[in-house]
Enzyme design. Structure first.
Site, short mmCIF file in Angstrom:
data_model
loop_
_atom_site.label_atom_id
_atom_site.label_comp_id
_atom_site.label_asym_id
_atom_site.label_seq_id
_atom_site.Cartn_x
_atom_site.Cartn_y
_atom_site.Cartn_z
N HIS A 271 -14.94 -5.64 8.05
CA HIS A 271 -14.12 -5.16 6.81
C HIS A 271 -14.29 -5.85 5.42
O HIS A 271 -13.21 -5.76 4.64
CB HIS A 271 -12.62 -4.83 7.15
N GLU B 78 -3.18 6.53 8.67
CA GLU B 78 -3.82 7.40 7.96
C GLU B 78 -4.98 7.76 8.82
O GLU B 78 -5.51 7.18 9.75
CB GLU B 78 -4.41 6.76 6.64
N ARG C 273 -6.36 -7.98 -9.65
CA ARG C 273 -7.06 -9.47 -9.99
C ARG C 273 -8.41 -8.96 -10.48
O ARG C 273 -8.90 -7.99 -10.24
CB ARG C 273 -6.92 -10.45 -8.93
N LYS D 3 0.76 -1.14 0.02
CA LYS D 3 0.21 -0.16 -0.08
C LYS D 3 0.79 1.31 0.03
O LYS D 3 0.30 2.26 -0.58
CB LYS D 3 -0.96 0.06 1.31
#
Length: 480
Positions: A234, A199, A291, A115
């Site tokens: 999530h 973040e 993907r 990330k």
């Protein structure tokens, strides 16, 4: 490309095989000992056992998969999703073996799989990003300084993972140290990499993703958005396309941002760029999945495109047969992931034998399925049985079709997320479109679902009694 080995199992293996067969391409199934009788094994032209049930000894065994490809004469490998689909080392090994990997190159997978590297790659394209660190954080003191600068609440996320693992929301400074230690430990266990980044936590966001497809001739298209905000732990459960809240101008801006993300890593093939959308309609780059996505059918239904066929064409070196202006949205599609999970018990897996398993059919209903009646649901893999997808000219029609399809689905022997899907589709927040990624937290309680099911059972009993009494009257028989 004459023969494709599908390095996966269940419904996605069957999904890829069906398109390959339409294209006149032979297929090879691989399977573990637990999946010996699985439908995808019988559907393929050839099948090879990889090894014992555990994934590490079967579906994650690169050497066994490449050996199966060589033994059967396959010239390409489609990874599906999950397992090795986003493994750069696997993609590289496939290429070195002289085979075509139906997906992006190892470099793109590696960049977007990290990330932090992904954020650095897209930074030059002026793509909005959530404020946070641009490097891995391992020191709680540094984490505390960063959190103080961007302000609580913050989100701790594993740099090398997804699916909610290694993710923690921290509301205040006193919670930071234990939460970051847990996140690092979980990330290390799940991905072999304990690095995390921090973040700003976007309160009340929606999870919007854009489907992209890129070829080797420099063409990159976006296929509009999918709304994926109904999640548990999530992880997505209900998806739809298009989103109920995007207008044409915002849709185009997000689509072009997604195209630029793909361009930033020289992407080839099918991919999905994920964004968070806040309550002020600001969007932020989240990550790219390198993907095919589980929820790709809703995009196929509203665009009329076969994304697997396009994947195969691109992998063969062909140019995309479409321009952006050729694509448009027609109607609305909804997908429910039918998991063998118990929504009354915190969505815990519910393994066992499918004593009864009958699928709904009819216009506007698509079921991408991987199981049959009498099969065992193994404990070794993701517990998804199928994807139930419905289509209508309007969002309301697609929701109604979903309710009808759920009612017609018959499963006995394991618990499933079908009742939860019914709950979602009936809830005012979902029907109005006014929901966020906190839908489950804000609106769902197991007792609510239990009450709904008991209410339906009571109504069914009353209707049955009324019909029984009417039958007695028609036959002129005495009432009890």
């Amino acid at each position: 490309m004459q023969k494709i080995l599908i390095a996966n199992r269940g419904e996605i293996a069957l999904r890829v095989m069906r398109t390959a067969r339409k294209m006149g391409i032979e297929t090879v199934a691989v399977y573990s000992e637990a999946d010996r009788q699985a439908p995808h094994v019988r559907f393929a032209d050839q099948a090879v056992c990889l090894g014992p049930a555990p994934s590490a000894q079967s579906y994650l065994n690169t050497e066994a998969i490449l050996a199966a490809a060589k033994a059967t004469g396959a010239d390409a490998i489609h990874p599906g999703y999950g397992f090795l689909s986003e493994n750069a080392a696997f993609a590289g090994a496939v290429a070195r073996a002289g085979l075509t990997f139906i997906g992006p190159g190892p470099e793109a997978i590696s960049t977007m799989g990290d990330k932090l590297a992904a954020k650095e790659a897209v930074r030059h394209y002026d793509i909005p990003m959530v404020p946070g660190t641009d490097h891995p954080v391992e020191d709680p003191e540094e984490a505390a300084r960063t959190a103080g600068e961007i302000g609580y609440p913050i989100l701790i996320k594993a740099a090398a993972g997804g699916g909610g693992k290694g993710m923690r929301i921290v509301e205040q400074a006193s919670e930071l140290k234990p939460q970051i230690e847990r996140a690092m430990s979980e990330a290390k266990s799940a991905f072999g990499d304990g690095s995390v980044f921090i973040e700003k936590y976007v309160s009340g966001p929606r999870h919007i993703e854009i489907q992209v497809m890129a070829d080797t001739h420099g063409n990159i298209l976006h296929f509009f958005e999918r709304e994926c905000s109904v999640q548990r732990r999530h992880q997505k459960v209900v998806e739809e396309a298009p989103s109920a809240v995007l207008d044409p101008e915002l849709r185009e801006r997000m689509g072009q941002a997604a195209v630029n993300v793909a361009r930033a890593c020289d992407y080839v093939g099918a991919g999905t760029v994920e964004f968070l959308l806040d309550d002020q309609r600001n969007f932020y780059f989240l990550e790219m999945n390198t993907r095919l996505q589980v929820e790709h059918p809703v995009t196929e239904l509203i665009t009329g495109q076969d994304l697997v066929a396009l994947q195969i064409a691109v992998a063969r070196g062909e140019a995309l047969p479409l321009k952006q202006e050729d694509l448009s949205i027609c109607g609305h599609a909804l997908e429910l992931r039918v998991y063998a999970e118990d929504p009354l018990n915190d969505f815990l897996p519910s393994v066992g034998r499918l004593d009864r398993y009958r699928l709904p059919e009819g216009p506007g209903i698509r079921v991408d399925n991987g199981y049959e009646e009498g099969m065992e649901v193994p404990i070794y893999y993701d517990p998804m049985l199928a994807k139930l997808v419905t289509y209508g000219q309007t969002r309301e029609a697609a929701i109604q079709k979903m309710l009808e399809a759920i009612a017609a689905y018959r499963v006995e022997g394991v618990e499933t997320t079908l009742p939860f899907g019914d709950f979602v589709c009936r809830h005012p927040a979902f029907r109005s479109g006014a929901f966020t990624t906190h839908f489950v937290r804000d609106h769902y309680r197991p007792e609510l679902l239990k009450a709904q099911r008991e209410g339906e059972a009571t109504l069914a009993a009353r209707l049955a009694l009324r019909q029984y009494l009417n039958d007695l009257e028609t036959l002129h028989l005495p009432k009890p």
